[in-house]
Design an enzyme around this catalytic site. Structure first.
Site, mmCIF file in Angstrom:
data_model
loop_
_atom_site.group_PDB
_atom_site.id
_atom_site.type_symbol
_atom_site.label_atom_id
_atom_site.label_comp_id
_atom_site.label_asym_id
_atom_site.label_seq_id
_atom_site.Cartn_x
_atom_site.Cartn_y
_atom_site.Cartn_z
ATOM 1 N N CYS A 36 0.844 -1.197 0.000
ATOM 2 C CA CYS A 36 0.000 0.000 0.000
ATOM 3 C C CYS A 36 0.877 1.244 0.000
ATOM 4 O O CYS A 36 1.682 1.444 0.911
ATOM 5 C CB CYS A 36 -0.921 0.035 1.214
ATOM 6 S SG CYS A 36 -1.889 1.557 1.254
ATOM 7 N N THR A 72 -10.767 -0.947 -9.803
ATOM 8 C CA THR A 72 -11.396 0.288 -10.269
ATOM 9 C C THR A 72 -12.619 0.010 -11.146
ATOM 10 O O THR A 72 -13.587 0.775 -11.122
ATOM 11 C CB THR A 72 -10.339 1.129 -11.025
ATOM 12 O OG1 THR A 72 -9.232 1.351 -10.139
ATOM 13 C CG2 THR A 72 -10.892 2.456 -11.479
HETATM 14 C C1 FMN Z 1 -10.025 3.256 -3.656
HETATM 15 C C2 FMN Z 1 -9.049 2.120 -3.626
HETATM 16 C C3 FMN Z 1 -8.780 1.472 -2.410
HETATM 17 C C4 FMN Z 1 -7.866 0.435 -2.354
HETATM 18 N N1 FMN Z 1 -7.636 -0.192 -1.155
HETATM 19 C C5 FMN Z 1 -6.776 -1.245 -1.105
HETATM 20 C C6 FMN Z 1 -6.560 -1.950 0.109
HETATM 21 O O1 FMN Z 1 -7.134 -1.647 1.146
HETATM 22 N N2 FMN Z 1 -5.683 -2.992 0.098
HETATM 23 C C7 FMN Z 1 -5.024 -3.406 -1.028
HETATM 24 O O2 FMN Z 1 -4.267 -4.363 -0.991
HETATM 25 N N3 FMN Z 1 -5.234 -2.755 -2.200
HETATM 26 C C8 FMN Z 1 -6.073 -1.691 -2.258
HETATM 27 N N4 FMN Z 1 -6.284 -1.039 -3.462
HETATM 28 C C9 FMN Z 1 -5.559 -1.486 -4.657
HETATM 29 C C10 FMN Z 1 -6.405 -2.426 -5.518
HETATM 30 O O3 FMN Z 1 -6.752 -3.597 -4.822
HETATM 31 C C11 FMN Z 1 -5.670 -2.799 -6.809
HETATM 32 O O4 FMN Z 1 -4.441 -3.438 -6.475
HETATM 33 C C12 FMN Z 1 -5.350 -1.599 -7.673
HETATM 34 O O5 FMN Z 1 -6.395 -0.666 -7.639
HETATM 35 C C13 FMN Z 1 -5.063 -1.980 -9.128
HETATM 36 O O6 FMN Z 1 -6.158 -2.598 -9.746
HETATM 37 P P1 FMN Z 1 -7.256 -1.829 -10.639
HETATM 38 O O7 FMN Z 1 -6.508 -1.018 -11.642
HETATM 39 O O8 FMN Z 1 -8.105 -2.907 -11.212
HETATM 40 O O9 FMN Z 1 -8.009 -0.953 -9.693
HETATM 41 C C14 FMN Z 1 -7.193 0.018 -3.534
HETATM 42 C C15 FMN Z 1 -7.473 0.652 -4.743
HETATM 43 C C16 FMN Z 1 -8.382 1.689 -4.806
HETATM 44 C C17 FMN Z 1 -8.647 2.342 -6.122
#
Ligand code: FMN
Ligand code: FAD
Ligand code: FES
Lengths: 308, 262
Positions: free
Chosen positions: A135, A271
């Site tokens: 994170c 997302t």
């Molecule tokens: C609003 C938001 C909150 C997120 N919270 C976490 C989290 O608590 N723990 C985690 O491992 N990843 C978290 N992520 C990361 C996502 O799980 C993911 O790894 C990242 O968004 C990339 O994937 P995507 O492009 O499909 O969103 C978060 C992402 C977003 C956008």
């Protein structure tokens, strides 16, 4: 009349059996109940819950999100209800849904990770754990363990001792050698890897001449990061033997296919849930359609068939 | 009762017209949402389906509901609303709604004061309709910058103020409110508009011990309480998500000393 061929969508990740390969990414699907009426936990092969820490965390100061070109920044800062509320209030409803629950955890210290892992080891309804060492929005813990192979290995080893079920480690792209981290984590006992978490990013409000995000920096997600995610997956696929879960910017079934072909046993969507809560259903029907057209009966046979 | 939230992928635009120098009114055929929408709730619109830009949905208050039609009133701010302004009747929008907690109406109150600043007029249409449905009398106090930006509110019992004096009383909507409160017996205030205006309205109501509800804005991603992206600080010092705990809050629940999040 020709019968429509049913496609076997089941996948297995280090012994963890999923009814389909589309998983909800941590932090984007809450604890499963929030999207009620729009998407159901049971639509997914698995749900990865919001990162939980031992104590509740308030998260970072707002604004916490901002749209950027073909993507978004977030600086939520692991705001979560803490383990006790997670177990008492959030988990019971999710357990009733027809899906696999994977708990995502983070801590400030190795001891905190181990304590959470030990507690989760005893919860029979949660068959797997995803370690968040990636994170970008918190100072302590999280990414501090994910950017150095020795720290990542030490943490994985310690958690492995306390946790007997499927152990997944979620990797950060904010490193110079993700393959080195992946190998270190694999040799320390991880059963599978998720990649990638968000990329460091920032946006500036030119009217106020201030950062848009209250936390100044955030994590970039969405279509903008898909090429980076695929590249990281490609690199890691050639470096480790354990199964990989691919994510980063997957919006539709074509994106999901790119990840599976490159080497992902399953994919996560993050997302995309915000933009289109029915993305999971759309992706699954698109994947089945692709398999039919290409005479593939089992979706798992797609993993890693990339011709180079 | 669980509130029913729906995604309607193809809601047809019925009409779309300019209603002031900066505002537009768009009406959608949304029978499934029209039946349950409450004043103060909002719709989450995907403005360019199939394209990654703009990526996130954009939130808009429900302006009014008539039969199967749900309308919104909006101002062009950036890329998303600009694209929206080019859409024509017959085209469709991907809509999620109705979302959030709306205004609570206390039928015991004698006066119902709807205080709107600029685009804060948006939720007042349905609120006025609901009040009338309960045989209560809405009074709108509506402030705008100038007559060019004035949107005809379509609500009887309306007082107007403008910053440049080109329509209504010259000044801010808060001075209309102060005047009106002098002769109120047992009022309730419902406010929507920019943060500084809401802060001023809340201050006036707290001082006079008048119940006040405010509709807040925040950047949003999920719109359903899952991402914790849209939070504001409440008076206990905790963060609360605007999309599902709001957007309408009791003004006493909000920490008015925080920086405006938009
Ligand atoms: C609003 C938001 C909150 C997120 N919270 C976490 C989290 O608590 N723990 C985690 O491992 N990843 C978290 N992520 C990361 C996502 O799980 C993911 O790894 C990242 O968004 C990339 O994937 P995507 O492009 O499909 O969103 C978060 C992402 C977003 C956008
Ligand atoms: C619950 C709620 C109800 C709303 N109701 C209405 C309404 O009825 N009518 C209306 O015109 N607008 C309303 N808004 C604001 C509207 O959502 C934004 O103006 C819109 O998202 C801007 O999108 P854009 O792509 O044009 O602008 P962007 O390019 O995204 O941004 C341009 C500017 O718009 C502002 N903005 C961006 N997102 C938001 C946001 N979520 N909230 C407020 N300001 C924002 C920012 O100041 C930004 O600098 C509401 C917002 C919320 C949270
Ligand atoms: S927008 Fe996701 S919690 Fe409010």
């Amino acid at each position: 009349m020709k019968k429509v061929k049913t496609i076997d969508l089941r996948v297995s990740i280090a012994g963890l059996e999923l009814k389909n390969p589309v998983i909800a990414a941590s932090g984007t699907f809450g604890y499963g109940a929030e999207y009620s009426g729009l998407a159901e936990p049971g639509d997914f092969g698995a749900i990865i819950t919001k990162t939980v820490t031992l104590e509740p965390r308030p998260g970072n100061r707002p604004p916490r999100i901002c749209e950027t070109s073909c993507g978004m920044l977030n600086s939520i800062g692991l705001a979560n209800v803490g383990f006790a509320v997670f177990r008492e209030d959030k988990l019971p409803a999710l357990i009733k849904k027809n899906t696999v629950i994977i708990a995502n955890i983070a801590g400030n210290t190795i001891e905190e990770y181990v304590e959470l892992a030990a507690r989760l080891n005893k919860i029979s309804d949660i068959p797997a754990l995803e370690l968040n060492i990636s994170c970008p929005n918190v100072k302590l813990g999280g990414i501090a363990f994910g950017t150095d192979p020795a720290s990542a290995a030490a943490l994985t080893k310690a958690v492995r001792r306390a946790y007997k079920k499927t152990l997944i480690v979620k990797l950060s792209p904010n490193v110079s050698d993700i393959a080195g981290i992946a190998r270190a984590v694999e040799s320390s006992g991880a059963d599978a890897l998720s990649l990638i978490n968000t990329l460091y990013g920032m946006a500036v409000d030119i009217k106020k001449q201030r950062p848009v995000l209250g936390n100044i920096t955030g994590g970039l997600s969405g279509p903008a990061i898909k090429p980076v995610a695929l590249y990281n997956l490609y690199k890691v696929h050639h470096s480790v033997k354990i199964p990989l879960i691919g994510l980063g910017g997957i919006m539709d079934h074509r994106d999901a296919l790119e990840f599976m072909i490159t080497g992902a046993a399953a994919v996560q969507i993050g997302t995309a849930n915000f933009v289109n809560p029915s993305a999971v259903k759309d992706i699954l029907s698109g994947l089945a359609g692709y398999c039919r057209e290409n005479d593939i009966t089992r979706i798992k046979n797609l993993t890693g068939i990339l011709k180079c | 009762m669980m509130k029913k939230i729906l995604q309607i992928k193809n809601a047809p635009i019925l009409f779309h017209r300019k209603v002031s120098s900066c505002a537009r009114h768009i009406s959608l055929s949304l029978p499934a949402i029209a039946g349950t929408a409450e004043p103060g709730q909002f719709l989450h619109l995907r403005i360019s389906s199939g394209s990654p830009s703009p990526l996130l949905r954009r939130p808009f208050s429900i302006n009014d509901v008539q039969g199967d039609r749900v309308s919104i009133l909006y101002e062009v701010k950036g890329a998303g609303t600009k694209l929206l302004s080019k859409m024509l009747p017959g085209e469709t929008l991907d809509v999620i709604g109705p979302l959030g907690m709306g205004f609570d109406i206390d039928p015991q109150k004698r006066e119902h004061l709807l205080v709107a600043g600029g685009m804060g007029l948006a939720p007042m249409g349905l609120l006025a309709r609901s009040l009338k449905g309960m045989k209560l009398k809405p009074e709108l106090l509506y402030g705008c910058r100038s007559s060019a930006e004035l949107v005809k509110p379509g609500i009887t019992g309306c007082q107007i103020s403008s910053e440049d004096g080109s329509c209504g009383k010259k000044g801010l909507v808060t001075s209309l409110l102060l005047d009106r409160l002098r002769i109120c017996r047992d009022p309730a205030v419902y406010a929507c508009g920019p943060w500084p205006m809401l802060k001023a309205v809340a201050g006036i109501c707290h001082k006079n011990n008048i119940p006040c509800q405010v509709s807040l804005e925040s950047f949003m991603a999920c719109g359903v309480g899952a991402c914790q992206g849209c939070v504001v600080k409440n008076s206990d010092g905790n963060y609360v998500s605007v999309c599902d705990k709001g957007p309408v809050f009791n003004s006493r629940q909000i920490d008015w000393d925080q920086d405006c999040v938009i």
